[in-house]
Design an enzyme around this catalytic site. Structure first.
Site, PDB file in Angstrom:
ATOM      1  CG  HIS A 131      19.171  19.357 -22.542  1.00  0.00           C
ATOM      2  ND1 HIS A 131      18.448  18.587 -22.793  1.00  0.00           N
ATOM      3  CD2 HIS A 131      17.943  20.021 -22.857  1.00  0.00           C
ATOM      4  CE1 HIS A 131      17.201  18.027 -22.672  1.00  0.00           C
ATOM      5  NE2 HIS A 131      16.355  19.488 -22.839  1.00  0.00           N
ATOM      6  CG  HIS A 179      12.423  17.772 -17.702  1.00  0.00           C
ATOM      7  ND1 HIS A 179      11.567  16.392 -18.602  1.00  0.00           N
ATOM      8  CD2 HIS A 179      11.758  18.541 -18.725  1.00  0.00           C
ATOM      9  CE1 HIS A 179      10.567  17.085 -19.502  1.00  0.00           C
ATOM     10  NE2 HIS A 179      11.353  17.780 -19.904  1.00  0.00           N
TER      11      HIS A 179
END
Length: 253
Positions: free
Chosen positions: A13, A55
């Site tokens: 991740h 992100h």
């Protein structure tokens, strides 16, 4: 994109982001060396159309700079440091990450690309990502199982756009349980997998079997606790996203 009861496969991740700064080459290189089966990244467009791995809507948390990604041009964003202070890091582009994955010779690794929504440029992000995959020759795999790229989004419209334009690319519809328990949204947009959070999976473990019954794999995020890794294995989750791929792989051995 398939999984089986021997899994789950491990996806890093934002790279090995528990040990290295997220979305940096160092984090992804470590994840590959730790044996990750896949790498996950989030992508956004700069003001001048470059695809960057960031992100947040802003770069304040992850860099020495400040501002909104979509309002800054690539050269400005490239001028910030994305490292942890002790280890400087450059802005990572999707092209950088694709090159890293394709150049890795130990084993084929999948790249899980999440397109963020809502965003200033709407559907342009999917168009740009698909164009980049075409440029690298991985937008039209022979089958979903052999694909080197997977496109994911919380936006059903984004998944639908990818399925329409690149039907052989596997896709994941991310989100809460409402997407999966009835199978409605995932079926409508043609997602090849569903992507519940680990919290949703704990509350509704039947998600995995219901997805399998409709021919879909399950991708679960973000799985960092040993008990949750074991739960995913027991339920037959195909892919799990984790911030510590090395430790998670060890737990699964």
């Amino acid at each position: 994109m398939s999984g089986d009861r021997r899994g789950p496969f491990v996806v890093a991740h934002r790279g090995a982001s528990e040990e290295k700064k997220e979305h940096t080459l160092a984090a992804y290189d470590l994840a590959l060396r730790e044996g990750a089966d896949g790498l996950e990244c989030d992508v956004r467009l700069t003001r001048d159309g470059h695809i960057v791995c960031v992100h947040d809507r802003r770069v304040d948390r992850t860099s020495t700079g400040t501002g909104i990604v979509s309002e800054l041009d690539y050269e400005t964003l490239k001028g910030f440091d994305y490292g942890d202070g002790a280890e400087p890091a450059d802005l990572l582009t999707l092209a950088d990450l694709i090159s890293l994955v394709l150049d890795w010779n130990s084993k084929p690794t999948k790249l899980f690309i999440e397109t963020k929504h809502p965003v200033r440029y709407g559907s342009l992000i999917e168009s740009k990502v698909l164009a980049e995959l075409h440029r690298f020759g991985i937008a039209q795999p022979a089958s979903a199982d052999h694909s080197r790229a997977v496109i994911m989004s919380f936006a059903p419209t984004a998944v639908w756009r990818v399925r329409r334009s690149a039907p052989m690319l596997p896709t994941v519809l991310l989100g809460d349980t409402s997407h999966y328990l009835g199978g409605g949204a995932a079926t409508t947009v043609g997602a090849t997998a569903v992507g519940p959070s680990i919290k949703s999976l704990r509350e509704h473990p039947s998600i995995v079997d219901r997805a399998a019954a409709s021919g879909r794999a399950t991708y679960c995020w973000t799985v960092d606790e040993k008990a949750d890794v074991e739960l995913c294995r027991e339920l037959g989750v195909g892919w799990i996203a984790t911030n510590n791929p090395g430790r998670t792989k060890a737990w699964l051995e």
